[in-house]
Design a protein around this motif. Sequence first.
Motif, PDB file in Angstrom:
ATOM      1  N   ALA A  19     -17.764  10.030  -3.903  1.00 45.57           N
ATOM      2  CA  ALA A  19     -17.490   8.628  -4.227  1.00 45.57           C
ATOM      3  C   ALA A  19     -17.943   8.301  -5.649  1.00 45.57           C
ATOM      4  CB  ALA A  19     -18.188   7.715  -3.224  1.00 45.57           C
ATOM      5  N   VAL A  20     -19.109   8.816  -6.046  1.00 44.86           N
ATOM      6  CA  VAL A  20     -19.602   8.567  -7.400  1.00 44.86           C
ATOM      7  C   VAL A  20     -18.669   9.200  -8.429  1.00 44.86           C
ATOM      8  CG1 VAL A  20     -21.475   9.050  -9.024  1.00 44.86           C
ATOM      9  CG2 VAL A  20     -21.997   8.309  -6.685  1.00 44.86           C
ATOM     10  N   LEU A  21     -18.277  10.443  -8.197  1.00 42.53           N
ATOM     11  CA  LEU A  21     -17.370  11.116  -9.123  1.00 42.53           C
ATOM     12  C   LEU A  21     -16.019  10.423  -9.177  1.00 42.53           C
ATOM     13  CD1 LEU A  21     -18.156  14.841  -8.200  1.00 42.53           C
ATOM     14  CD2 LEU A  21     -18.741  13.678 -10.329  1.00 42.53           C
ATOM     15  N   LEU A  22     -15.530   9.970  -8.018  1.00 45.11           N
ATOM     16  CA  LEU A  22     -14.238   9.293  -7.979  1.00 45.11           C
ATOM     17  C   LEU A  22     -14.273   7.989  -8.762  1.00 45.11           C
ATOM     18  CD1 LEU A  22     -11.349   9.219  -6.699  1.00 45.11           C
ATOM     19  CD2 LEU A  22     -12.358   7.917  -4.833  1.00 45.11           C
TER      20      LEU A  22
ATOM     21  N   THR B 119     -12.691   6.675   8.048  1.00 44.00           N
ATOM     22  CA  THR B 119     -13.476   5.450   7.941  1.00 44.00           C
ATOM     23  C   THR B 119     -13.372   4.829   6.559  1.00 44.00           C
ATOM     24  OG1 THR B 119     -15.052   6.126   9.663  1.00 44.00           O
ATOM     25  CG2 THR B 119     -15.819   4.515   8.049  1.00 44.00           C
ATOM     26  N   VAL B 120     -13.453   5.651   5.515  1.00 41.01           N
ATOM     27  CA  VAL B 120     -13.370   5.119   4.150  1.00 41.01           C
ATOM     28  C   VAL B 120     -12.019   4.469   3.883  1.00 41.01           C
ATOM     29  CG1 VAL B 120     -13.350   5.737   1.702  1.00 41.01           C
ATOM     30  CG2 VAL B 120     -15.153   6.604   3.194  1.00 41.01           C
ATOM     31  N   PRO B 121     -10.885   5.155   4.108  1.00 43.72           N
ATOM     32  CA  PRO B 121      -9.607   4.469   3.863  1.00 43.72           C
ATOM     33  C   PRO B 121      -9.388   3.254   4.759  1.00 43.72           C
ATOM     34  CG  PRO B 121      -9.243   6.636   4.841  1.00 43.72           C
ATOM     35  CD  PRO B 121     -10.674   6.569   4.437  1.00 43.72           C
TER      36      PRO B 121
ATOM     37  N   GLY C  74     -10.346  -4.328   2.581  1.00 41.62           N
ATOM     38  CA  GLY C  74     -10.891  -5.088   1.471  1.00 41.62           C
ATOM     39  C   GLY C  74     -12.319  -4.749   1.094  1.00 41.62           C
ATOM     40  N   PHE C  75     -12.954  -3.822   1.830  1.00 42.28           N
ATOM     41  CA  PHE C  75     -14.300  -3.405   1.455  1.00 42.28           C
ATOM     42  C   PHE C  75     -14.218  -2.435   0.281  1.00 42.28           C
ATOM     43  CE2 PHE C  75     -14.776  -4.734   5.857  1.00 42.28           C
ATOM     44  CZ  PHE C  75     -15.965  -5.461   5.819  1.00 42.28           C
ATOM     45  N   THR C  76     -15.249  -2.415  -0.536  1.00 41.52           N
ATOM     46  CA  THR C  76     -15.267  -1.515  -1.680  1.00 41.52           C
ATOM     47  C   THR C  76     -15.700  -0.119  -1.237  1.00 41.52           C
ATOM     48  OG1 THR C  76     -17.579  -1.985  -2.237  1.00 41.52           O
ATOM     49  CG2 THR C  76     -15.890  -3.450  -3.178  1.00 41.52           C
TER      50      THR C  76
END
Length: 422
Positions: free
Chosen positions: A161-164, A244-246, A252-254
Amino acid sequence: MSIVKRMDPGKMGVLIACVAGNCVNGLVAGSLLSIALVPLSREFGWQRSTITGVGAMVGPINILLPVLIGWLADRLGARRILILGNVGFALSLAAASMMVPNIFLFYANFAIISILGHVTGPLLFGKVIAGWFDGRRGTAMGLVAGLGNGLCTIVFPILAAVLLSHFGWRGAYLGTAAVVFLVGFPPMFLLLRDPPRGTLRPEREVPVRADSSLQAALRSPTYWMLAIAMTLGSGCMLSVLSHTVPALTDRGFTLSQAVPVVTCISLVGMIAQASVGAMLDRARHVWFAAPLYAASVMGIQLILHGGSMPVLLAGGALLGVGVGTEFAVLPILISRYFGVANYGKIAGATYSGIMLAGGLFPFLLDRSFDRTGSYAAGFQTMQIALALGALLICCLPSVSRRDRAVAPVRGAEPLLATGHSG
């Protein structure tokens, strides 16, 4: 811990190398694809099911792959395969960062990623540990599987997530490839050694009750109730975990809000797996695991409809309880119901179904999204399937405790038959 007391440096080095190598196994690829699914779909204009369809494509390969890997390790040694697998896995992840919108090249690259990810998985590390450790073998395997897989599933979603967020999905793949190589290659190259042949004394199996053959297990209703419950659990829970992430970003969550939910699932799953395993070692009746397994149903509900971070984290924790229970129940109950003499065959047949579900269910979930524009219908279907799995666990018969599956030989410490971890 007692396992490190009076351990010679060679064994300590092997243990460190195995933990480090197992931290960067094939689970990295699943975490990375989960994080990169939405931006990759947008850039290439592909449906999400087109992307995750690679899992269904390589499913049959991955079912047969462990047999081939084990055969090669017996002939060539595990060290060489693990080191080459780590290098190849890192290179295949780096190659994905240069991907063009060609579906055939995409599938070929990700099939290689999947295959090499399995090469660097727990199977060969378990072979190495089994050869080096005798009396403390179970503890060593628990460290390698639990700590390695746990760190993998907790750290890499955050790293991806940080790299993305800073470098895009291409940078995420390239950066992850570098971490896979830097974490795995040096300790395995410097410290990992194949066990010397013929140094460990053979251990004698002592049947506490009659061990079942594979054929007898397949004729048993108990086997099919357990196998179906675990296949549904693994396919559904891991599909929800990988989406879960998508699912949350679609609502609308970051990304910074969604990733902690995944981390919570993985962390609680680690704790639940150890706790449920300990309880099953002492329990005669299995029904108590059913509500823990069924906690995933409520967890999915909260993830699907929760509107605040505390609610989403609670959903992640409940799903983690279900995931940990599912992973703990299967290996222990196979050994209790059917014995240890044919454990590998019986468990292998079960895990074949689980691997098929692991490749097929995410694809079906994304097909549902492509048709409806939401994960709601797919998640709800999986809730029904998980409720059925919990009901099957309630119907499992009680078990007799198998305190010892392997007898000590010439002063060796007995190995408890607690089954497969991770």
